[in-house]
Design a protein around this motif. Sequence first.
Motif, PDB file in Angstrom:
ATOM      1  N   MET A 142      58.077 -30.895  30.537  1.00 40.32           N
ATOM      2  CA  MET A 142      59.110 -30.720  31.554  1.00 40.32           C
ATOM      3  C   MET A 142      58.754 -31.466  32.829  1.00 40.32           C
ATOM      4  O   MET A 142      59.613 -32.048  33.481  1.00 40.32           O
ATOM      5  CB  MET A 142      59.265 -29.228  31.879  1.00 40.32           C
ATOM      6  CG  MET A 142      60.345 -28.532  31.083  1.00 40.32           C
ATOM      7  SD  MET A 142      60.698 -26.903  31.743  1.00 40.32           S
ATOM      8  CE  MET A 142      59.420 -25.920  30.998  1.00 40.32           C
ATOM      9  N   THR A 195      57.192 -24.680  37.101  1.00 43.23           N
ATOM     10  CA  THR A 195      57.607 -26.087  37.110  1.00 43.23           C
ATOM     11  C   THR A 195      57.965 -26.541  38.524  1.00 43.23           C
ATOM     12  O   THR A 195      57.683 -27.679  38.893  1.00 43.23           O
ATOM     13  CB  THR A 195      58.809 -26.328  36.174  1.00 43.23           C
ATOM     14  OG1 THR A 195      59.814 -25.370  36.450  1.00 43.23           O
ATOM     15  CG2 THR A 195      58.416 -26.244  34.729  1.00 43.23           C
ATOM     16  N   THR A 242      63.739 -22.514  31.755  1.00 39.96           N
ATOM     17  CA  THR A 242      63.828 -22.231  33.186  1.00 39.96           C
ATOM     18  C   THR A 242      65.146 -21.504  33.461  1.00 39.96           C
ATOM     19  O   THR A 242      66.016 -21.429  32.596  1.00 39.96           O
ATOM     20  CB  THR A 242      63.786 -23.534  33.993  1.00 39.96           C
ATOM     21  OG1 THR A 242      64.842 -24.375  33.539  1.00 39.96           O
ATOM     22  CG2 THR A 242      62.468 -24.244  33.826  1.00 39.96           C
ATOM     23  N   PRO A 290      65.052 -30.315  31.395  1.00 36.26           N
ATOM     24  CA  PRO A 290      64.563 -29.110  30.709  1.00 36.26           C
ATOM     25  C   PRO A 290      65.456 -28.695  29.540  1.00 36.26           C
ATOM     26  O   PRO A 290      64.962 -28.199  28.532  1.00 36.26           O
ATOM     27  CB  PRO A 290      64.578 -28.028  31.803  1.00 36.26           C
ATOM     28  CG  PRO A 290      64.739 -28.719  33.072  1.00 36.26           C
ATOM     29  CD  PRO A 290      65.215 -30.096  32.842  1.00 36.26           C
TER      30      PRO A 290
END
Lengths: 302, 280
Positions: free
Chosen positions: A168, A103, A249, A238
């Motif tokens: 995300m 990400t 994450t 997230p």
Amino acid sequence: MSGVGTSGVGTSGVGTSGVGVIVDPAPPRRGSRPAVGGYLTMALAVAVMVLPLVWMALASFKGMDELYRLPIQWLPDSLAPTNYVTAAQSVPFGMFFVNSAITTVLGAGLKMLLGLMTAYALVFVDIPFRRFFFYVVVCALLVPQQIVLIPNYALVAQLDWLNTYQGMIVPGLASAFGTFLFRQHFLTLPRSILEAAELDGAGHWRRLWRFVVPLSGPTIAAVGLVSIVTEWNDYLWPLLVIDRPEMMTLPVGLTLLMNFDGIPDWGVIMAGTVLVTVPVLAVFFLLQRRIVAGLVTGAVTG
Amino acid sequence: MLAGPNIALLVVFTYRPLLQSFYLSTLQWNLGSPTAIPVGLANYGDFFADPGTPRMLAVTAIFTLATVGGGMVLGLLLAVLLNRKLRFRGAARTIVVAPYVLSGVAVGLLWLFVFDPNFGVLSALLRAVGIGSPDWYTDPQWALVMVIIVYLWKNVGYVALIYLAGLQAVPRDLLEAASLDGASPLRSFVSVVLPLLGPTTFFLSITTLLTSLQSFDIIRAMTNGGPLEGTTTMMYSIYLEGFAAGRAGYSSAIATILFLVLFVITVVQLRFVERKVHYA
């Protein structure tokens, strides 16, 4: 170890003696007295910033019995990475790391690309309503994240993007800040170079990559690093769109280590926080000049 | 077109939800539920009638004033200190800024352990100077102080950094002139440097206010809004109402009120500054 003491409480002690001395009176006389106070205050400020991090690092090596021993002890009995092993076994830290990396790289990279293209269009292309589009970009900076939270969540859920990378990344992709900084920088570039390139028949795309981007290295680096740090630490979004552990994450996954029912095993939690903070601290210390430049650019031009 | 994708994304994920949020605030709607009942301004009525609202507004005001005001004062003092010709000041600058780049969740958890009333380093320090540790975890007031301290620790470096950039733009000859006129260092700081820092102060007041009102991760990691809602700010309450309690319409109403407050503050600040800051 209580000698390290006095600096503990928050930030309250920082810099009381500094005010009058800003002036850097012409050549600083050697060994002049005010410097002692300056050094003491500086040492205090540095200690307040560093000690919590040292505490975290040391605690990550302590077992439960050491953590809950009184009076507290600073140094761990051994440097065995037991807590790191426990942390990695109780939650999938490897996956968290991969998800964070994906990400961050995709999010920051695409954001930069969009920012560069938009700024180029706003400065070098004769588009109608140029001023209007500029305002559309700048005003977005003033819209706080929390007001778009629920509508964006509803949209992402509707698109079936919950627990996905695109869920995300995409909603945060538009670059207002980056576009703004790139535009400020592009305005300082000499137009003659681009006009020459245009006469040579280079299209906009080529002009952007061959001429504008190479002339913008420091700005690109600064914006890029600030974007990377922001993406790496992003938490709220997230947290909302991800609930499957294998998609989490690092910042989101970290809280899984908190055992809210029983006594928290601080050693394991601190091991987790070390794993989250060390990469970004390393990047910061290696590239701090660039990151600092990126943070300051907005202030000086804004 | 080069600017197209970015503008489109801004419209879809910033401007559309901004407008939609106003609309959602007039609905009684639970997140994920297929039915929504239009209720007009009832959510706003509920908000102001809720007995918990005054307290939540007070928590928000205290948190915001302490983090923004405290951050600017401490940041300015730090910047002045780090602008002096001292050895190692480069290293000190780097260290002071470092916490700003860290994850708020990690910072929150790390400090939660520092604050542990029995086994944390802070309580050991307080015991060493002969006072006991306050109940950071269970007393709502101390919990608020705790999250404010942690917020300041994380963010003060940024303010210091921006002020440092501002200080370095102060022309030396102005200061030398003031010094020749017999002005004390404190005097020339107040009457020469501080006014020149006006634009920087303005920039910081807006950006730190926006960040403070949006702060989430430290509170979530440390207190989850508690104890007894002692650390539930407006931002946190938007999250709790919308996502924990599922009351999306009500949550949107709070978000809209917060947005209006921010909007008014920003406009007032812009106006005020247009009139006041004109020497740059």
